[in-house]
Design a protein around this motif. Structure first.
Motif, PDB file in Angstrom:
ATOM      1  N   UNK A   1     -94.612  -9.504 -45.046  1.00 21.40           N
ATOM      2  CA  UNK A   1     -94.209 -10.770 -45.648  1.00 21.40           C
ATOM      3  C   UNK A   1     -92.716 -10.973 -45.554  1.00 21.40           C
ATOM      4  N   UNK A   2     -92.331 -12.220 -45.664  1.00 18.84           N
ATOM      5  CA  UNK A   2     -90.940 -12.628 -45.785  1.00 18.84           C
ATOM      6  C   UNK A   2     -90.907 -13.781 -46.760  1.00 18.84           C
ATOM      7  N   UNK A   3     -90.103 -13.677 -47.799  1.00 24.92           N
ATOM      8  CA  UNK A   3     -90.066 -14.731 -48.801  1.00 24.92           C
ATOM      9  C   UNK A   3     -88.702 -15.379 -48.964  1.00 24.92           C
ATOM     10  N   UNK A   4     -87.683 -14.892 -48.329  1.00 29.02           N
ATOM     11  CA  UNK A   4     -86.370 -15.533 -48.427  1.00 29.02           C
ATOM     12  C   UNK A   4     -85.909 -15.706 -49.862  1.00 29.02           C
ATOM     13  N   UNK A   5     -84.917 -16.530 -50.039  1.00 26.91           N
ATOM     14  CA  UNK A   5     -84.435 -16.820 -51.385  1.00 26.91           C
ATOM     15  C   UNK A   5     -85.387 -17.779 -52.082  1.00 26.91           C
ATOM     16  N   UNK A   6     -85.427 -17.697 -53.402  1.00 28.09           N
ATOM     17  CA  UNK A   6     -86.298 -18.592 -54.170  1.00 28.09           C
ATOM     18  C   UNK A   6     -85.875 -20.038 -53.966  1.00 28.09           C
ATOM     19  N   UNK A   7     -86.852 -20.912 -53.923  1.00 26.55           N
ATOM     20  CA  UNK A   7     -86.575 -22.334 -53.748  1.00 26.55           C
ATOM     21  C   UNK A   7     -86.515 -22.714 -52.278  1.00 26.55           C
TER      22      UNK A   7
ATOM     23  N   UNK B   1     -85.768 -19.720 -38.740  1.00 23.92           N
ATOM     24  CA  UNK B   1     -84.472 -20.374 -38.955  1.00 23.92           C
ATOM     25  C   UNK B   1     -83.432 -19.401 -39.513  1.00 23.92           C
ATOM     26  N   UNK B   2     -83.876 -18.411 -40.277  1.00 30.22           N
ATOM     27  CA  UNK B   2     -82.959 -17.440 -40.881  1.00 30.22           C
ATOM     28  C   UNK B   2     -82.475 -16.406 -39.873  1.00 30.22           C
ATOM     29  N   UNK B   3     -82.999 -16.423 -38.658  1.00 28.18           N
ATOM     30  CA  UNK B   3     -82.512 -15.538 -37.613  1.00 28.18           C
ATOM     31  C   UNK B   3     -83.362 -14.316 -37.355  1.00 28.18           C
TER      32      UNK B   3
ATOM     33  N   UNK C   1     -95.641 -15.737 -45.898  1.00 29.63           N
ATOM     34  CA  UNK C   1     -94.274 -16.220 -45.827  1.00 29.63           C
ATOM     35  C   UNK C   1     -94.062 -17.322 -46.851  1.00 29.63           C
ATOM     36  N   UNK C   2     -92.846 -17.576 -47.188  1.00 25.25           N
ATOM     37  CA  UNK C   2     -92.538 -18.626 -48.149  1.00 25.25           C
ATOM     38  C   UNK C   2     -91.170 -18.418 -48.742  1.00 25.25           C
ATOM     39  N   UNK C   3     -90.858 -19.169 -49.772  1.00 26.40           N
ATOM     40  CA  UNK C   3     -89.564 -19.064 -50.418  1.00 26.40           C
ATOM     41  C   UNK C   3     -89.714 -18.870 -51.919  1.00 26.40           C
ATOM     42  N   UNK C   4     -90.705 -18.115 -52.319  1.00 23.81           N
ATOM     43  CA  UNK C   4     -90.861 -17.806 -53.737  1.00 23.81           C
ATOM     44  C   UNK C   4     -91.625 -16.496 -53.874  1.00 23.81           C
ATOM     45  N   UNK C   5     -91.595 -15.941 -55.046  1.00 21.69           N
ATOM     46  CA  UNK C   5     -92.241 -14.662 -55.305  1.00 21.69           C
ATOM     47  C   UNK C   5     -93.757 -14.815 -55.283  1.00 21.69           C
TER      48      UNK C   5
END
Length: 156
Positions: free
Chosen positions: A89-95, A102-104, A58-62
Motif C-alpha cells: 500500500x501507499x497512502x501518502x499524506x492525509x487529505x 505523481x509523488x515520484x 492506495x489513497x491519501x488517508x489511513x
C-alpha cells in the motif's frame, strides 16, 4: 467471473475511501460470495480453491491495514491461499495530495512490499501448480461434522 476462475493469481487493488475499501472493491467481494454455489461436485471445494491472492491499496488517508486484512480474509473464505507479505500500500499524506505516480514512486516501503507481494504470490502459485490441488474434501468434512452436530443443515 470467468477470468477470475481462469487466473492463478488474484491481486485486487483499491483506493481507500473514508478509511475503508472502496465501494467497487466491496461489491467485488460481495459478488464473489455467489461463487459458493459453483462447487466441485466431488470435493465440495469452491471455485477459487487453488488461487493465490494478494492486495494493493492506495489513497491519501489511513486504513490500509484494515482494507488489506478484510479483503485477504474474505478471499480465504472463497478458498484462496494467502502467502506471507501479500499486501502492498501507499497512502501518502492525509487529505488531498499526489498519487503514488505523481509523488515520484520513490517510497522505499511501498517499493519493497510490492516486490514481497509479487515474489510471494508467484512462488505460492508455482508451488500449488507443481504439487497439485489442495486436497481438502469439504464434502467428507461436512459429513463428518454432521455426525457430531445437533443441527445437521450445513450453513452457507
Amino acid at each position: 467471473y470467468t477470468k477470475i476462475k481462469g487466473a492463478d493469481i488474484l491481486i485486487p487493488s483499491m483506493p481507500i475511501w473514508m478509511g475503508v475499501r472502496s465501494s467497487p472493491a466491496q461489491l467485488m467481494c460481495e459478488r464473489l460470495d455467489g461463487s459458493y454455489r459453483d462447487l466441485d461436485p466431488h470435493t465440495g471445494q469452491f471455485p477459487l480453491y487453488g488461487k493465490v491472492v494478494g492486495v494493493i491499496v492506495t489513497g491519501n488517508e489511513d486504513g490500509a491495514h484494515d482494507c488489506c486484512a478484510t479483503t485477504l480474509y474474505n478471499f480465504t473464505h472463497y478458498g484462496c491461499t494467502v502467502p506471507p507479505n501479500a499486501d502492498c500500500y501507499w497512502v501518502g499524506d492525509a487529505g488531498p495530495g499526489p498519487s503514488y505516480i505523481e509523488a515520484g514512486q520513490g517510497h522505499l516501503y511501498t517499493n519493497r512490499t510490492a516486490r514481497f507481494l509479487a515474489s510471494g504470490t508467484v512462488w505460492m502459485a508455482n508451488m500449488l501448480k507443481t504439487n497439485g490441488p489442495i486436497g481438502t474434501n469439504l464434502v467428507e468434512l461436512t459429513a463428518d461434522a454432521q455426525k457430531v452436530s445437533t443441527d445437521t443443515a450445513p450453513a452457507g
